[in-house]
Design a protein around this motif. Structure first.
Motif, mmCIF file in Angstrom:
data_model
loop_
_atom_site.group_PDB
_atom_site.id
_atom_site.type_symbol
_atom_site.label_atom_id
_atom_site.label_comp_id
_atom_site.label_asym_id
_atom_site.label_seq_id
_atom_site.Cartn_x
_atom_site.Cartn_y
_atom_site.Cartn_z
ATOM 1 N N MET A 191 -25.206 -49.885 37.376
ATOM 2 C CA MET A 191 -25.185 -48.485 36.947
ATOM 3 C C MET A 191 -25.485 -47.542 38.113
ATOM 4 O O MET A 191 -24.896 -46.468 38.239
ATOM 5 C CB MET A 191 -26.239 -48.273 35.837
ATOM 6 C CG MET A 191 -25.900 -49.023 34.557
ATOM 7 S SD MET A 191 -24.415 -48.353 33.756
ATOM 8 C CE MET A 191 -25.008 -46.752 33.267
ATOM 9 N N GLU A 192 -26.421 -47.949 38.918
ATOM 10 C CA GLU A 192 -26.799 -47.117 40.071
ATOM 11 C C GLU A 192 -25.624 -46.962 41.032
ATOM 12 O O GLU A 192 -25.389 -45.883 41.580
ATOM 13 C CB GLU A 192 -27.990 -47.758 40.796
ATOM 14 C CG GLU A 192 -28.496 -46.965 41.999
ATOM 15 C CD GLU A 192 -29.075 -45.615 41.617
ATOM 16 O OE1 GLU A 192 -29.212 -44.751 42.507
ATOM 17 O OE2 GLU A 192 -29.379 -45.423 40.425
ATOM 18 N N VAL A 193 -24.878 -48.047 41.217
ATOM 19 C CA VAL A 193 -23.714 -47.998 42.103
ATOM 20 C C VAL A 193 -22.663 -47.044 41.557
ATOM 21 O O VAL A 193 -22.064 -46.253 42.289
ATOM 22 C CB VAL A 193 -23.109 -49.414 42.265
ATOM 23 C CG1 VAL A 193 -21.782 -49.342 43.028
ATOM 24 C CG2 VAL A 193 -24.088 -50.321 43.001
ATOM 25 N N GLU A 194 -22.437 -47.099 40.216
ATOM 26 C CA GLU A 194 -21.463 -46.206 39.591
ATOM 27 C C GLU A 194 -21.892 -44.750 39.740
ATOM 28 O O GLU A 194 -21.071 -43.855 39.984
ATOM 29 C CB GLU A 194 -21.300 -46.553 38.107
ATOM 30 C CG GLU A 194 -20.609 -47.876 37.854
ATOM 31 C CD GLU A 194 -19.177 -47.867 38.359
ATOM 32 O OE1 GLU A 194 -18.543 -46.787 38.353
ATOM 33 O OE2 GLU A 194 -18.695 -48.927 38.801
ATOM 34 N N ARG A 195 -23.191 -44.483 39.561
ATOM 35 C CA ARG A 195 -23.707 -43.112 39.687
ATOM 36 C C ARG A 195 -23.501 -42.585 41.102
ATOM 37 O O ARG A 195 -23.043 -41.451 41.299
ATOM 38 C CB ARG A 195 -25.190 -43.078 39.312
ATOM 39 C CG ARG A 195 -25.771 -41.653 39.314
ATOM 40 C CD ARG A 195 -27.250 -41.696 39.062
ATOM 41 N NE ARG A 195 -27.959 -42.346 40.163
ATOM 42 C CZ ARG A 195 -28.242 -41.712 41.308
ATOM 43 N NH1 ARG A 195 -27.872 -40.467 41.512
ATOM 44 N NH2 ARG A 195 -28.889 -42.373 42.264
ATOM 45 N N LEU A 196 -23.817 -43.427 42.082
ATOM 46 C CA LEU A 196 -23.640 -43.015 43.469
ATOM 47 C C LEU A 196 -22.165 -42.793 43.796
ATOM 48 O O LEU A 196 -21.810 -41.874 44.544
ATOM 49 C CB LEU A 196 -24.231 -44.075 44.410
ATOM 50 C CG LEU A 196 -25.754 -44.200 44.391
ATOM 51 C CD1 LEU A 196 -26.192 -45.387 45.239
ATOM 52 C CD2 LEU A 196 -26.402 -42.909 44.920
ATOM 53 N N ARG A 197 -21.312 -43.664 43.230
ATOM 54 C CA ARG A 197 -19.873 -43.519 43.473
ATOM 55 C C ARG A 197 -19.364 -42.197 42.888
ATOM 56 O O ARG A 197 -18.562 -41.494 43.495
ATOM 57 C CB ARG A 197 -19.120 -44.695 42.859
ATOM 58 C CG ARG A 197 -17.623 -44.656 43.180
ATOM 59 C CD ARG A 197 -16.863 -45.842 42.602
ATOM 60 N NE ARG A 197 -17.198 -47.079 43.306
ATOM 61 C CZ ARG A 197 -17.855 -48.088 42.787
ATOM 62 N NH1 ARG A 197 -18.255 -48.024 41.516
ATOM 63 N NH2 ARG A 197 -18.123 -49.182 43.492
ATOM 64 N N ASP A 198 -19.878 -41.864 41.673
ATOM 65 C CA ASP A 198 -19.467 -40.605 41.035
ATOM 66 C C ASP A 198 -19.948 -39.406 41.837
ATOM 67 O O ASP A 198 -19.209 -38.412 42.008
ATOM 68 C CB ASP A 198 -20.032 -40.523 39.615
ATOM 69 C CG ASP A 198 -19.336 -41.478 38.665
ATOM 70 O OD1 ASP A 198 -18.234 -41.947 39.027
ATOM 71 O OD2 ASP A 198 -19.906 -41.765 37.592
ATOM 72 N N GLU A 199 -21.172 -39.486 42.330
ATOM 73 C CA GLU A 199 -21.702 -38.381 43.129
ATOM 74 C C GLU A 199 -20.906 -38.211 44.421
ATOM 75 O O GLU A 199 -20.622 -37.083 44.849
ATOM 76 C CB GLU A 199 -23.180 -38.634 43.447
ATOM 77 C CG GLU A 199 -24.099 -38.464 42.261
ATOM 78 C CD GLU A 199 -25.556 -38.646 42.659
ATOM 79 O OE1 GLU A 199 -25.820 -38.881 43.873
ATOM 80 O OE2 GLU A 199 -26.434 -38.557 41.776
#
Length: 487
Positions: free
Chosen positions: A1-9
């Motif tokens: 989830m953290e990776v997805e959040r960073l990717r979105d940011e």
């Protein structure tokens, strides 16, 4: 989830940066458009002011934007005022009253009210030519005043044809001046030339506008008109008369146009103002001799002028060529063609724009300014000749003239490589491709330099990024630093 959040940011951040870049590009586009509109407004104001000033002197001109029919010149006798005005040439045995009357019945069209056209027009009018057509699609600029002697500071922004007509009318109000403000083309040349018994080409040098030289030549041949042609570049000039008394035409000597990238005009190569002045005067002399019935001295010869040595010499030209495409025994050119397409270059004497590199190999002056503001380590290579570097330069640039680069001069190459090694140590990431930018006056020579550097530095391209700066130092002066000298 953290990776997805960073990717979105990261994605949102990239999108914002792209939007910001687009907005910046739109701002620059609007700024450029506003600058051009402001220039046009100033030009139109100057035209109005000059028309008002000239109407006070009783002279009015209609600036023609297209070819219009004109009545033939009427035959007349010399008035007492004209006898007094032209008395010094009337008493010349070779000229006399007959020559003066012949001159008053002639109409001459001058193409280009520049360094050659200005003195030629001035002397033709002073001598009493009947009608003087003045064709030029440019406006008066400050750089013109060094050699184009009919124009003055108060005429900046005014169409050259109008500026020249105003000055000519002040010199001799008996001469009918017709100012044309449009570009000569294969669509209008024949119609225009038919209204003038004599026609001559008034460009600053033969390389400034190759398409129009071929156009003028072919139009003259197809209409049976002589062409008094001259050119000037740096401290040299030449003159000849084409298509006269069985002599050769321009195509007889130059069957094919030169490659566009090999052409040098006055904007690129420079010219000493008095050189086209001298050649323009001799052009007027040849027209006067032809128009008055004396005949030309250069129908099969070329006059070469060396200003550095202050010497003239004459060379014999080859005769009219039977295989010539326009004046030969079996001509293939029987009507005017698209000469810009034929020559592969625009019909203008302005600095040409080359397109030798892709967009990825170039950056704008705005992008380069951003790199400077961010303090990004790089090398800036100035490839202009020393004489131009003496005029102005960016203080952080290094000098490597294109001529030395073309001959792969070892001394300059060693200096460049040492500077790259030293500057790379300042980079945050020494493994990334180190940027090398190339700059010149207009962004043409810098493109040639990039291609040469890419060949020379072929083994190092993986660690170097070599690009040129679009528009060069003149774009820098216009868009970044208005205090930077323009030349």
């Amino acid at each position: 989830m953290e990776v997805e959040r960073l990717r979105d940011e990261m994605f949102k951040k990239e999108e914002k940066e792209k939007e910001k870049e687009k907005e910046q590009q739109e701002v620059e586009r609007l700024r450029d458009e506003l600058f051009k509109k402001e220039q046009e407004v100033q030009r139109l104001k100057a035209v109005v002011v000059n028309l008002q000033q000239d109407s006070h002197s009783g002279n009015t001109f209609s600036l023609l934007k297209q070819v219009t029919g004109m009545p033939p010149l009427e035959e007349k006798s010399l008035s007492n005022e004209e006898i007094l005005r032209y008395s010094r040439q009337l008493i010349i045995p070779e000229f006399g009253v007959k020559g003066q009357l012949n001159l008053s019945k002639k109409a001459v069209l001058i193409v280009g009210c520049g360094g050659l056209g200005c003195p030629a027009a001035q002397y033709l009018a002073a001598a009493g030519i009947g009608r003087l057509g003045l064709l030029d699609y440019d406006d008066v600029e400050l750089t013109n005043l060094q050699r184009q002697i009919l124009h003055t500071e108060d005429k900046l922004g005014v169409p050259k044809a109008l500026s020249a007509a105003i000055r000519i009318s002040q010199l001799n109000s008996n001469v009918e001046c017709i100012p044309y403000h449009f570009q000569l083309s294969y669509k209008n040349a024949r119609q225009l030339i038919q209204q003038y018994p004599f026609f001559y080409d008034g460009f600053l040098d033969c390389s400034d506008n190759v398409p129009t030289r071929f156009l003028v030549n072919d139009a003259c041949v197809l209409n049976g008109k002589p062409l008094v042609s001259a050119s000037a570049l740096r401290m040299e000039g030449q003159l000849t008369v084409y298509n006269y008394n069985g002599g050769p035409c321009y195509r007889c000597l130059y069957p094919k146009p030169p490659p566009a990238e090999t052409v040098t005009n006055c904007s690129d190569g420079g010219v000493l103002g008095i050189v086209p002045g001298i050649l323009g005067c001799i052009q007027a002399l040849e027209v006067l001799k032809i128009a008055s019935g004396i005949g030309s001295s250069y129908s099969q010869q070329m006059l070469i002028f060396d200003a550095l040595e202050a010497r003239f010499r004459t060379i014999k030209l080859r005769s009219k060529q039977p295989t010539c495409a326009v004046c030969g025994e079996n001509p293939t050119v029987k009507d005017l063609i698209d000469y810009e397409k034929f020559c592969g270059s625009a019909a203008t004497d302005q600095c040409r724009t080359l397109h030798l590199l892709t967009g990825e190999q170039r950056i704008t002056v705005q992008e380069y300014k951003q790199l400077l503001d961010q303090g990004v380590p790089h090398i800036l290579v100035d490839v202009r000749p020393q004489v131009e570097v003496d005029i102005c330069k960016l203080p952080h640039s290094i000098y490597f003239p294109l001529a030395k680069l073309e001959e792969k001069n070892t001394e300059y190459m060693k200096l460049l490589q040492n500077r790259i090694i030293t500057s790379r140590k300042e980079a945050v990431d020494e493994t990334a491709a180190f940027p090398v930018y190339v700059i010149c006056k207009q962004g043409n020579d810098s493109q040639k330099a990039v291609k040469i550097l890419q060949e020379i530095l072929d083994n190092e391209l993986s660690t170097l990024s070599v690009k040129d700066i679009q528009g060069g130092l003149m774009a820098w002066a216009c868009k970044i630093d208005p205090t930077f000298p323009q030349y």
